[in-house]
Scaffold this motif. Sequence first.
Motif, PDB file in Angstrom:
ATOM      1  N   THR A   4       0.823  -1.204   0.000  1.00 52.65           N
ATOM      2  CA  THR A   4       0.000   0.000   0.000  1.00 52.65           C
ATOM      3  C   THR A   4       0.858   1.255   0.000  1.00 52.65           C
ATOM      4  O   THR A   4       0.531   2.252  -0.653  1.00 52.65           O
ATOM      5  N   GLY A   5       1.975   1.215   0.708  1.00 56.73           N
ATOM      6  CA  GLY A   5       2.859   2.369   0.770  1.00 56.73           C
ATOM      7  C   GLY A   5       3.438   2.734  -0.587  1.00 56.73           C
ATOM      8  O   GLY A   5       3.532   3.919  -0.944  1.00 56.73           O
ATOM      9  N   GLN A   6       3.835   1.724  -1.356  1.00 58.84           N
ATOM     10  CA  GLN A   6       4.383   1.989  -2.689  1.00 58.84           C
ATOM     11  C   GLN A   6       3.311   2.521  -3.626  1.00 58.84           C
ATOM     12  O   GLN A   6       3.571   3.403  -4.459  1.00 58.84           O
ATOM     13  N   LEU A   7       2.088   2.015  -3.510  1.00 59.06           N
ATOM     14  CA  LEU A   7       0.989   2.524  -4.333  1.00 59.06           C
ATOM     15  C   LEU A   7       0.714   3.991  -4.008  1.00 59.06           C
ATOM     16  O   LEU A   7       0.502   4.811  -4.911  1.00 59.06           O
ATOM     17  N   LEU A   8       0.725   4.321  -2.726  1.00 58.61           N
ATOM     18  CA  LEU A   8       0.501   5.716  -2.328  1.00 58.61           C
ATOM     19  C   LEU A   8       1.640   6.603  -2.805  1.00 58.61           C
ATOM     20  O   LEU A   8       1.422   7.750  -3.228  1.00 58.61           O
ATOM     21  N   ALA A  12       1.769   9.970  -4.884  1.00 61.34           N
ATOM     22  CA  ALA A  12       2.412  11.158  -4.311  1.00 61.34           C
ATOM     23  C   ALA A  12       3.301  11.857  -5.326  1.00 61.34           C
ATOM     24  O   ALA A  12       3.366  13.097  -5.365  1.00 61.34           O
ATOM     25  N   LYS A  13       3.991  11.081  -6.152  1.00 60.30           N
ATOM     26  CA  LYS A  13       4.900  11.688  -7.129  1.00 60.30           C
ATOM     27  C   LYS A  13       4.165  12.498  -8.192  1.00 60.30           C
ATOM     28  O   LYS A  13       4.778  13.318  -8.879  1.00 60.30           O
ATOM     29  N   THR A  14       2.857  12.282  -8.337  1.00 58.29           N
ATOM     30  CA  THR A  14       2.067  13.087  -9.268  1.00 58.29           C
ATOM     31  C   THR A  14       1.512  14.335  -8.604  1.00 58.29           C
ATOM     32  O   THR A  14       1.041  15.241  -9.296  1.00 58.29           O
ATOM     33  N   GLN A  21       8.753  15.514   1.122  1.00 60.50           N
ATOM     34  CA  GLN A  21       9.260  16.830   1.504  1.00 60.50           C
ATOM     35  C   GLN A  21      10.753  16.806   1.813  1.00 60.50           C
ATOM     36  O   GLN A  21      11.391  17.875   1.941  1.00 60.50           O
ATOM     37  N   LEU A  22      11.328  15.633   1.957  1.00 60.36           N
ATOM     38  CA  LEU A  22      12.719  15.495   2.377  1.00 60.36           C
ATOM     39  C   LEU A  22      13.428  14.488   1.487  1.00 60.36           C
ATOM     40  O   LEU A  22      12.984  13.335   1.364  1.00 60.36           O
ATOM     41  N   LEU A  23      14.531  14.917   0.883  1.00 58.49           N
ATOM     42  CA  LEU A  23      15.291  14.011   0.020  1.00 58.49           C
ATOM     43  C   LEU A  23      15.654  12.728   0.744  1.00 58.49           C
ATOM     44  O   LEU A  23      15.592  11.632   0.182  1.00 58.49           O
ATOM     45  N   SER A  24      16.029  12.848   2.023  1.00 61.66           N
ATOM     46  CA  SER A  24      16.481  11.691   2.793  1.00 61.66           C
ATOM     47  C   SER A  24      15.367  10.714   3.133  1.00 61.66           C
ATOM     48  O   SER A  24      15.633   9.659   3.704  1.00 61.66           O
ATOM     49  N   LYS A  25      14.109  11.053   2.819  1.00 58.31           N
ATOM     50  CA  LYS A  25      13.005  10.114   3.038  1.00 58.31           C
ATOM     51  C   LYS A  25      12.444   9.559   1.746  1.00 58.31           C
ATOM     52  O   LYS A  25      11.474   8.794   1.773  1.00 58.31           O
ATOM     53  N   ARG A  26      13.020   9.921   0.611  1.00 59.75           N
ATOM     54  CA  ARG A  26      12.553   9.335  -0.634  1.00 59.75           C
ATOM     55  C   ARG A  26      12.797   7.822  -0.627  1.00 59.75           C
ATOM     56  O   ARG A  26      13.908   7.373  -0.320  1.00 59.75           O
ATOM     57  N   LEU A  31      15.253   1.777  -1.070  1.00 61.78           N
ATOM     58  CA  LEU A  31      14.995   0.569  -1.848  1.00 61.78           C
ATOM     59  C   LEU A  31      13.866   0.868  -2.834  1.00 61.78           C
ATOM     60  O   LEU A  31      12.689   0.663  -2.524  1.00 61.78           O
ATOM     61  N   PRO A  32      14.195   1.363  -4.027  1.00 60.12           N
ATOM     62  CA  PRO A  32      13.165   1.751  -4.990  1.00 60.12           C
ATOM     63  C   PRO A  32      12.177   0.623  -5.270  1.00 60.12           C
ATOM     64  O   PRO A  32      12.562  -0.528  -5.444  1.00 60.12           O
ATOM     65  N   GLU A  33      10.897   1.010  -5.257  1.00 63.55           N
ATOM     66  CA  GLU A  33       9.776   0.119  -5.586  1.00 63.55           C
ATOM     67  C   GLU A  33       9.499  -0.951  -4.529  1.00 63.55           C
ATOM     68  O   GLU A  33       8.580  -1.765  -4.700  1.00 63.55           O
ATOM     69  N   GLN A  34      10.249  -0.939  -3.416  1.00 59.61           N
ATOM     70  CA  GLN A  34      10.021  -1.940  -2.370  1.00 59.61           C
ATOM     71  C   GLN A  34       9.923  -1.349  -0.964  1.00 59.61           C
ATOM     72  O   GLN A  34       9.368  -1.991  -0.065  1.00 59.61           O
ATOM     73  N   TRP A  35      10.461  -0.166  -0.745  1.00 57.63           N
ATOM     74  CA  TRP A  35      10.471   0.447   0.585  1.00 57.63           C
ATOM     75  C   TRP A  35       9.034   0.715   1.042  1.00 57.63           C
ATOM     76  O   TRP A  35       8.199   1.145   0.240  1.00 57.63           O
ATOM     77  N   PRO A  36       8.686   0.476   2.315  1.00 55.52           N
ATOM     78  CA  PRO A  36       7.310   0.685   2.786  1.00 55.52           C
ATOM     79  C   PRO A  36       6.794   2.117   2.597  1.00 55.52           C
ATOM     80  O   PRO A  36       5.580   2.316   2.477  1.00 55.52           O
ATOM     81  N   SER A  37       7.677   3.085   2.613  1.00 56.02           N
ATOM     82  CA  SER A  37       7.390   4.471   2.256  1.00 56.02           C
ATOM     83  C   SER A  37       6.635   5.277   3.311  1.00 56.02           C
ATOM     84  O   SER A  37       6.984   6.433   3.584  1.00 56.02           O
TER      85      SER A  37
END
Length: 437
Positions: A4-8, A12-14, A21-26, A31-37
Motif C-alpha cells: 500500500t505504501g508503494q501505491l501511495l 504522491a509523485k504526481t 518533503q525530504l530528500l532523505s526520506k525518498r 529501496l526503490p519500488e520496495q520500501w514501505p514508504s
Amino acid sequence: MIGTGQLLYKKAKTRIPGGTQLLSKRPEMFLPEQWPSYYSRVKGIEVWDLDGRKFLDMSYNGIGSCILGAADVDVDAAVKAAVEAGTMSTLNCPEEVELADLLCELHPWADMVRYARCGGEAMGIAVRIARAKTRREKVAFCGYHGWHDWYLAANLSDDSALDSHMLPGLDPAGVPRSLQGTALPFRYNQIEELETIVAKHRGELAAIVMEPIREHPPQDNFLEKVRQLASDNGAVLILDEVTAGFRLNSGGAHLLYNLIPDIAVFAKGIGNGYPMAAIIGRGEVMEAAQDSFISSTYWTERIGPVAALATIRKHRQYDVASHLIRIGQLVKRGWQETAERAGLDVHVGGLDPLAHFGIQGDHTQAAHSLFTQLMLERGFLATKSFYATLAHSEANVAGYLAATVEVFSIIAEAMKKNTVNSMLGGPVAHSGFHRLT
C-alpha cells in the motif's frame, strides 16, 4: 505484491514534486519500488507500515530527530499538556524564555537565543545574523548545511563543489547567479584550504561555517586554528550542531573540544521529533539580528519549546549520550565481526551514535540495496547507516546483528558469483540527488 505504501508513493509523485518533503526520506534513497514508504504508527523503534507490518528501525530513526525514540512518553506528555493549554496566542509562550535559559546554562559562552523550527532555516538565520554583524557577504564553509541559497551558491561556479560535502549531484537551479563566489567550501581537517580562502578573501568573510565533528575527529589542532582564523579576520564562527548536537553529550559536541564559537545551531534531536531549532550565540553577535528582519509567526508556537525542554531535561537525567555511544559501539563492532565471519569486506566508520558501514568491491551500491532488501524481509528498516536512540536496547542490537550475519553471508556469496543485481527485486538505490521522473 506491491504494498500500500508503494501505491501511495506512486500517487504522491504526481502531486508532490520529488514525492516527499525530504530528500532523505525518498524511497529511492533506500529501496526503490520496495520500501514501505509510509508509516501508520510508531513507538520507540517500532514502526508499522500501511499494511500493518511491524519493523524495527535500525536505520535513521526520524532522520536523527527521534533521539529518545519515537513518541517518547515524557515528551509526549509535556506536549499534550501544552496542547490542552493552547499552542498559539497573540501573546508569547513563556517556555521560550525558559528554554533560552536552559540552553545558555548548557553553553556558558552563549548569552542569547533565537528560534526556528528546522535545521536548514536555522542555519539560514545564523548566516543572516553573521552578515548583518560584519556587513560582509562571503561565507567559508565545511560540510552539509541544508538547502538554502547561501549554501547551494557554492555550486554556481563549480557544480561539483558540494560533492565532497555530503550531497553529490545538486544542480543549483533557482539560486540567483549574483550569489556566485559567495559560498567557499573547504574540507574538514584541511586547514590549508581554509587558510587559502582567508588569504584570498581577507576582509570579505562574514562567517566560517562548519560542523565541530562529523566523520573523523579533529587533527593537528584543526579546530583551534579555525577559531583563530575567524578571530583574526573578523569573521563569525558558526558551528552547525544540527546533527552532532546531543549525540556525544548533553549539549553541543563543541564543548568536548573546548571550542568557543560565536554562534551554534541546534535542531533535530532537541525536540525528539517535534519541530524545533535554536540559534544560540554571544550577545554582541546575536544583537545584530535586530538590524535585519528575521521573523515568522510559527517560530512563536508553544509545542516546539515545550518538546525541547522535556527532551533536554530527560537527556540530562538519563545520561542519554552515554547510552547512544554504547549502543553505537555495539553496532559498529557487530558489523565488523559479522562481516569478517561472512568473508565480506566492509569499512566501518562514523561517530559511534551516527555509525555507518560501506561494502567494498564492485557494485557496492547494488550490494547496499540488497542489504536493505534482505533486512526488510527479516523485519528491519536497515541501511548502511545506524542512528542510535535511547529506545534501542542491547536485545534489539543482538537481534539485528543475528540477521546481519545471515544477510552479510548471502551478499558475500552473491558478490563472488556476480549475482547481486539479479537478486534485487527492483532498481538500485540512489546515492545522491536525482531528479525523479
